[in-house]
Design a protein around this motif. Structure first.
Motif, PDB file in Angstrom:
ATOM      1  N   TYR A 211     -50.256  -4.513  19.541  1.00  0.00           N
ATOM      2  CA  TYR A 211     -50.621  -3.173  20.028  1.00  0.00           C
ATOM      3  C   TYR A 211     -51.335  -2.389  18.918  1.00  0.00           C
ATOM      4  O   TYR A 211     -52.375  -1.771  19.129  1.00  0.00           O
ATOM      5  CB  TYR A 211     -49.353  -2.445  20.484  1.00  0.00           C
ATOM      6  N   GLU A 212     -50.792  -2.474  17.706  1.00  0.00           N
ATOM      7  CA  GLU A 212     -51.400  -1.735  16.589  1.00  0.00           C
ATOM      8  C   GLU A 212     -52.763  -2.307  16.202  1.00  0.00           C
ATOM      9  O   GLU A 212     -53.605  -1.588  15.659  1.00  0.00           O
ATOM     10  CB  GLU A 212     -50.464  -1.762  15.384  1.00  0.00           C
ATOM     11  N   SER A 213     -52.975  -3.596  16.520  1.00  0.00           N
ATOM     12  CA  SER A 213     -54.306  -4.164  16.226  1.00  0.00           C
ATOM     13  C   SER A 213     -55.359  -3.527  17.135  1.00  0.00           C
ATOM     14  O   SER A 213     -56.545  -3.554  16.844  1.00  0.00           O
ATOM     15  CB  SER A 213     -54.282  -5.690  16.395  1.00  0.00           C
ATOM     16  N   VAL A 214     -54.889  -2.936  18.246  1.00  0.00           N
ATOM     17  CA  VAL A 214     -55.812  -2.269  19.179  1.00  0.00           C
ATOM     18  C   VAL A 214     -55.938  -0.782  18.842  1.00  0.00           C
ATOM     19  O   VAL A 214     -57.036  -0.224  18.799  1.00  0.00           O
ATOM     20  CB  VAL A 214     -55.290  -2.406  20.641  1.00  0.00           C
ATOM     21  N   THR A 215     -54.792  -0.143  18.554  1.00  0.00           N
ATOM     22  CA  THR A 215     -54.790   1.327  18.424  1.00  0.00           C
ATOM     23  C   THR A 215     -54.842   1.804  16.979  1.00  0.00           C
ATOM     24  O   THR A 215     -55.018   2.991  16.727  1.00  0.00           O
ATOM     25  CB  THR A 215     -53.491   1.907  19.035  1.00  0.00           C
TER      26      THR A 215
END
Ligand SMILES: CC(=O)CC(=O)SCCNC(=O)CCNC(=O)[C@H](O)C(C)(C)COP(=O)(O)OP(=O)(O)OC[C@H]1O[C@@H](n2cnc3c(N)ncnc32)[C@H](O)[C@@H]1OP(=O)(O)O
Length: 447
Positions: free
Chosen positions: A226-230
């Motif tokens: 998720y953090e790789s996206v946001t």
């Protein structure tokens, strides 16, 4: 871009309850606090003898349709998520649509119906399917109904017996939703695991302790994805974090790990440094074992700090309210965690339109998914309509002997020779009435 998300929700609880500290613990020879404090559960919901995944799902869907003034022809899609299906071919959504067609004018002939399976994660996946269908413009202006429904029963004597439950949630997925809008940002953690499964059997084969570790590992991977996206998430990015909740103690473990991850290299880690030191960094240790030991010590201290407790009590604890009273509802569990959060906001009279929920779903086998949702203008009116408190209070409180009977009634392979009477009187709801000529289950609506 038009927002798509959850426009309305309805909950149906199994109409019986098992008091875990009061009735279950003494029979097992356990300290009641194992349940209330360790697992975090007070009661489990159970289905009465005339209830099953179809009746509970149909009753939740009927409540939703009545409240929103919907007729079958208004609905473009019905998806059911369950891990308690009794039919390997015909989807539960057809049984539920058949029930609903008994009481409404018109039918669901032109609605696309299906069934989603990935253990407890399947409800979130069904919402995704509905979202994508609407976004793709294939819905002809019509909403979807997503129903999560399970009788989460374990074999008698299995350690999982403490974490049973039964209930359903119906959700209307539509454009310009009233409750929450879904973001396109998602993260996944997925691996082929044999932690919890039901290969052609009703009750799960479970490696309980391992299932806890698998849950935590997949959640960590999903958060990283998720953090790789946001980009890195921060503590004040979200107001509540509803997790899949097999039992609240599981979420307590997951929340602590997530907190440690999120505060690393931030002012929050700095603020704690004087009290408990900084987080151990692997590079500072000779081997992995020493590093993991130091992490465990840090976590033991972290969970006792006021800073962590305050965050947990505000962001996570309020998501566990319903779960404590109903147990594990498998596919519904993360969705009742979301509803618990919104009910907490209602109780506190919070105005949080535009704020964010970080929703963490999980299914054994195993896969976690994390996404965010934005609270919408109509959330308050929708949540005020829920009558779940009355339904919970009306449940019949089982004695131990009655619990044993109910478990037997719902066990497919158990030939229950004695007649077991219903414990509650059905009223304005669908009930199971027996089997048809092709061994299909039959249902009626009772006024
Ligand atoms: C199934 C899904 O929905 C999918 C998933 O999420 S998988 C992840 C979760 N797994 C499951 O739910 C599987 C089904 N459940 C189980 O197998 C079992 O209930 C379980 C493995 C979770 C626990 O079983 P158990 O061995 O009987 O319980 P046990 O571990 O001894 O005690 C539970 C907790 O109560 C605590 N406890 C025990 N006695 C206590 C007491 N007197 N006072 C306070 N706490 C107590 C224990 O310390 C433990 O907490 P920690 O894990 O934080 O140490």
């Amino acid at each position: 871009m038009t927002e798509v998300g959850i426009d309305a929700v309805e909950i149906w609880t199994g109409k019986l309850k098992l008091d875990l500290p009061g009735t279950f613990a003494p029979e097992k020879g356990d300290d009641p606090e194992k349940y209330t404090k360790g697992l975090g559960l007070n009661n489990s919901s159970f289905p009465d003898v005339y209830e099953d995944i179809v009746t509970m799902g149909a009753n939740a869907a009927k409540g939703l349709m009545d409240r929103k003034g919907l007729e079958p022809a208004d609905i473009g899609r019905i998806d059911v998520a369950t891990e308690s299906a009794f039919d390997h071919s015909k989807p539960v959504s057809t049984y539920i649509a058949g029930c609903l067609e008994q009481v409404y004018d018109g039918d669901f002939t032109h609605a696309n119906k299906g069934e989603r399976k990935f253990a407890c994660l399947a409800g979130t996946q069904a919402i995704d399917d509905a979202y994508n269908w609407i976004r793709a413009g294939r819905n002809r202006g019509r909403p979807a109904i997503v129903i999560t429904t399970d009788t989460a029963l374990y074999a008698r004597g299995d350690p999982g017996e403490a974490t049973q439950g039964a209930g359903a949630v119906a959700m209307l997925i539509d454009e310009n939703p009233s409750i929450v809008a879904l973001s396109t940002d998602q993260g996944y953690g997925s691996k082929d695991e044999t932690d919890f499964l039901k290969p052609n059997q009703q009750f799960p084969s479970v490696d309980g302790k391992r299932s806890v570790q698998v849950y935590l590992s997949r959640m960590r991977e999903a958060l990283e994805d998720y953090e790789s996206v946001t980009g890195d998430i921060e503590l004040d990015d979200f107001e509540y974090a509803p997790f899949h909740t097999p039992f609240p103690g599981m979420v307590r473990k997951a929340a602590l790990l997530a907190y440690r991850h999120v505060i690393r290299d931030t002012e929050h880690e700095d603020a704690l440094a004087g009290e408990i030191g900084r987080q151990p960094r692997e590079a500072d240790f000779a081997d992995r074992e020493a590093y993991e030991g130091a992490i465990r010590d840090y976590m033991d201290e972290l969970k006792t700090t006021e800073q962590y407790q305050t965050w947990y009590d505000t962001v996570v604890e309020p998501t566990l309210g319903l779960s404590r009273e109903v147990g594990n509802w498998y596919t519904s569990s993360v969705h009742i965690a979301r509803i618990s959060a919104l009910r907490d906001a209602l109780t506190r009279d919070r105005s949080f339109v535009g704020d964010t929920l970080l929703v963490a779903s999980y299914g054994s086998g195993a896969q976690a998914e994390i996404h965010s949702e934005t609270v919408r203008e109509g959330w308050r009116a929708e949540i005020e309509e829920l009558d779940i408190d009355d339904r919970l209070a009306a449940r019949y409180d089982l004695t131990w002997e009655e619990y044993e009977d109910v478990h037997d009634v719902h066990e497919y392979d158990m030939d229950v020779e004695r007649e077991i009477e219903e414990f509650t009187q059905p009223e304005a709801e669908f009930v199971f009435t027996g089997w048809g000529r092709m061994n299909e289950r039959k249902y009626e609506y009772v006024e």
